[in-house]
Each structure stands twice: as C-alpha cells, then as structure tokens.
Design a protein around this motif. Sequence first.
Motif: not given
Length: 311
Positions: A66-89
Amino acid sequence: MRMLAYGGPADALDDTYKMAESTVLETLMEFVTTVIDVYGGEYLRPPNPRELEVILRHNEVRGFPGMIGSIDCMHWEWENCPTGWSGMCKGHKGKPTLILEAVATQDLRIWHAFLGLPGSHNDINVLHRSPVFDDLANGRTPEIEFWVNGNPYTMGYYLADGIYPDWATLVKSVSAPASMKHRVFAAAQEACRKDVERAFGVLQAKFKIIHNPARLWKQRDLNAIMLACVILHNMVIEDERNMYLNPLNAADFEGLEDPPVRTSRDVPEISQFIDAYRCMKNKETSKQLQQDLIDHIWGHYGASTGPFAGR
C-alpha cells in the motif's frame, strides 16, 4: 544547461558565449519556462494506474504493502532574498530559504513537487498548504485496496519522518523503539524513507544551481528553475529506469502513451470533500496501520532471519 548544471554566475559566460549577463539570464528563464510548458504535463504528474500498480507491487516486496512513496521537504538557500522578506524566509537554517516538498519512489522519480513556501515554515505547515492529497480528496486517483496483518485498507500512504502528523495517509517510524519488533520496523521504515532523501541528493548533485545559494531576486524565477530541474531529473530517471528497477520490467512504465486516469469515484459536494479529508486525517486509522505494519514486517523480517537481524 551550463548554468543549471554548474550553477555559475551569469557573467562568467560572457567570454565563452559572447552574451551579456542580462541576455544569459533572459535565455535561462526562457529555457526553463519552455521546459515546464512542454514537458511539465508528463514529468510533473502523479503516477497513472499502470505505474501505480508497479510501485505498489515493488513496495510490497520491500515489506510495505500500500505504500506509494516517501515524502519530505528540502530547503533551498536564497542568497539574494529581498530584505523585507528575509525574516519570513528565515527558519531553523539561520538563512533565508525556500522549501521544496517532494514525493519520490525507490527509483528516485519525483512524482510530486511543491515549491515556494518560505523557510520559516516547517514540514507540517507545508503539508497543510500542499496539494499532495487534493486528488485523493476529489476522487481523481485510482482506487487502492490492500491488506495488512489481516486488516483491509483503501488508501495508499507515504512514509514520513517524525515531524509529520498522525494521518491515515502517512506512516512514521517508532521514535523510541523499546522492543526488537519495533526496532526492526524502525530500521525498515527509515531505510525505505531514505528514497526521497536520496532523490534530493541526486537532484542537487545533477544541478548545482539548486545546490548553491540562489542569486536571483524574484521568487517566481526560482520556482521555475526548481521545477525545470525536477522535470529534467525525471527525464533522466525515466531514460535509465531499467537500471534502478531491476528486476521489474521498465516497460511497465508506459509514460506518454498511457491512457488518462479514469475513476468512477466523484466528490461533487463540499461536504464529501471535507469527509474525505477527515478520513485521511484519522488518527485511529494511522495508529492501526502502523501497528499492522509493525506486525507484518516482524512476521516477514524477524530478528533471527530477516535483513535487519542484529540491529
């Protein structure tokens, strides 16, 4: 392709291709957008009934019917993230990131990719916003019926790590196994769940642009780059599938020539949609499925004879 594969800056290609930095970036975005438009429908889709049958058969051999697969999350670093969004990201990584949620099978094929949420979210927040179970709730997926330890089940499931909630469509490991039976199950679950971790590693190894911190400013561009890399990754996997699925027949995965998914189930009313999600989030079913899998794996891979002996 050089930018995707090696992740170098755009102005490093000036001398080789006689193109300005702005032209290189414009060409890159035109390329990834075209890849998504032309191939996204085939290489960013859930498995069709024929492919799902092969996946289920293969995972049953591994001890997880019954197993379909595996699920997980990966983070991609955002070097040039706008300053106004940096806290949220900015999350536990300490730097601004974007999150990719993915579902992968043992052959490293990524069947679901959901990118764009800021790094301050955890895996649970991403899951609640993800469309990964929308097709199941709407009745647009093939019907799945399987038995575990003598009990019937009608919904496939994904293997997940400990942070995910206790849902009927997710099977987690035992966090602190006290008995040999639990240790055998934990070893089997964690070994199979590494499929998605391996898929992330191979994806980043192939495309250094997502291994290195992202230098672009627009999140829309980063989303397009990530999806294009996933599509190209799946193309490679499909081309080399016979190497990964031995002894399964690669011809079982028919690709573009497969008929569309057809199912008699339909969820036209919002009340039925809500009921479907309640079934998916049922904690009692989750606990029962986990216990049945523990007994099932112990019966097949006992400590004295199985591949996990001595762990």
